[in-house]
Design a protein around this motif. Structure first.
Motif, PDB file in Angstrom:
ATOM      1  N   UNK A 105       0.776  -1.261  -0.081  1.00  0.00           N
ATOM      2  CA  UNK A 105       0.014   0.098  -0.144  1.00  0.00           C
ATOM      3  C   UNK A 105       0.995   1.286   0.040  1.00  0.00           C
ATOM      4  N   UNK A 106       0.431   2.383  -0.162  1.00  0.00           N
ATOM      5  CA  UNK A 106       1.202   3.788  -0.249  1.00  0.00           C
ATOM      6  C   UNK A 106       1.789   3.750   1.228  1.00  0.00           C
ATOM      7  N   UNK A 117      13.893  -2.496  -4.116  1.00  0.00           N
ATOM      8  CA  UNK A 117      12.923  -2.203  -3.272  1.00  0.00           C
ATOM      9  C   UNK A 117      12.004  -3.330  -2.785  1.00  0.00           C
ATOM     10  N   UNK A 118      12.110  -3.570  -1.641  1.00  0.00           N
ATOM     11  CA  UNK A 118      11.377  -4.838  -1.006  1.00  0.00           C
ATOM     12  C   UNK A 118      10.561  -4.529  -0.001  1.00  0.00           C
ATOM     13  N   UNK A 119       9.425  -5.517   0.018  1.00  0.00           N
ATOM     14  CA  UNK A 119       8.424  -5.426   1.064  1.00  0.00           C
ATOM     15  C   UNK A 119       8.377  -6.533   1.630  1.00  0.00           C
ATOM     16  N   UNK A 120       8.645  -6.433   3.171  1.00  0.00           N
ATOM     17  CA  UNK A 120       8.829  -7.589   3.906  1.00  0.00           C
ATOM     18  C   UNK A 120       7.390  -8.118   4.430  1.00  0.00           C
ATOM     19  N   UNK A 121       7.159  -9.323   4.370  1.00  0.00           N
ATOM     20  CA  UNK A 121       5.824  -9.810   5.144  1.00  0.00           C
ATOM     21  C   UNK A 121       6.408 -10.942   5.964  1.00  0.00           C
ATOM     22  N   UNK A 122       6.175 -11.013   7.137  1.00  0.00           N
ATOM     23  CA  UNK A 122       6.568 -11.890   8.200  1.00  0.00           C
ATOM     24  C   UNK A 122       5.674 -12.984   8.338  1.00  0.00           C
ATOM     25  N   UNK A 168       4.086   0.297  -8.156  1.00  0.00           N
ATOM     26  CA  UNK A 168       2.674   0.263  -8.513  1.00  0.00           C
ATOM     27  C   UNK A 168       1.932  -0.161  -7.081  1.00  0.00           C
ATOM     28  N   UNK A 169       0.957   0.936  -6.797  1.00  0.00           N
ATOM     29  CA  UNK A 169       0.301   0.446  -5.578  1.00  0.00           C
ATOM     30  C   UNK A 169      -1.172   0.139  -6.095  1.00  0.00           C
TER      31      UNK A 169
END
Length: 169
Positions: A105-106, A117-122, A168-169
């Motif tokens: 999300x933004x 650029x990484x998004x971490x989801x644990x 892209x959000x």
């Protein structure tokens, strides 16, 4: 939007089930540590595209994790497309061509590692890191014991093989 959310939840559940199955202490119920690794297929609509082909063809034979060399592991049939794994006990898994993660999300906190650029989801004992600034979404699932080596190596691979795109959000 509901369909996208449902699809991503299916991906997250499949990754969680795979991680749980691979990390439970009952060795008799799990795969042989040096045999083909069974993985659940997850929705990956771009897995056969040029970006994933380029990335997966260049995936290394080994990854370094906490000073250990993790060899690339064969996948059991039917193997998910655009997927690779390394290591035996707690494998590191790379998937390409996934749908946009719903956690992106933004206001999501992104981390830049070696230009990616990484998004971490644990999850319980692992984390899945999503590449969010390239033409395709890729995910690297690493056990909590893996250290930062696999993430750095895959970041270098992504930087070398996939051009940067706006998030892209």
């Amino acid at each position: 939007m509901v369909l996208v959310t449902a699809s991503v939840l299916v991906v997250a559940l499949a990754v969680a089930v795979a991680v749980f199955a691979l990390t439970r202490p009952d060795a008799e119920a799990g795969p042989a540590p040096d045999g083909p690794l069974p993985l659940v297929a997850v929705p990956a609509p771009q897995a056969t595209g040029a970006g994933c082909t380029t990335l997966m063809d260049a995936a290394p034979a080994t990854l370094t994790s906490n000073g250990k060399q993790l060899a690339r592991r064969p996948l059991a049939d039917p193997a998910p497309k655009a997927t690779a794994a390394w290591g035996t006990d707690d494998p590191v898994v790379l998937r390409c061509g996934l749908e946009r993660p719903p956690e992106l999300t933004r206001t999501a906190q992104l981390r830049v590692i070696n230009g990616v650029q990484w998004l971490e989801v644990t999850q319980d004992q692992a984390a899945t890191w999503y590449v969010v600034d390239r033409e395709v979404y890729a995910a690297l699932t690493v056990p909590g014991s893996a250290g930062t080596g696999p993430l750095q190596t895959i970041s270098d691979l992504v930087t070398a093989k996939l051009p940067v795109r706006p998030v892209r959000f």
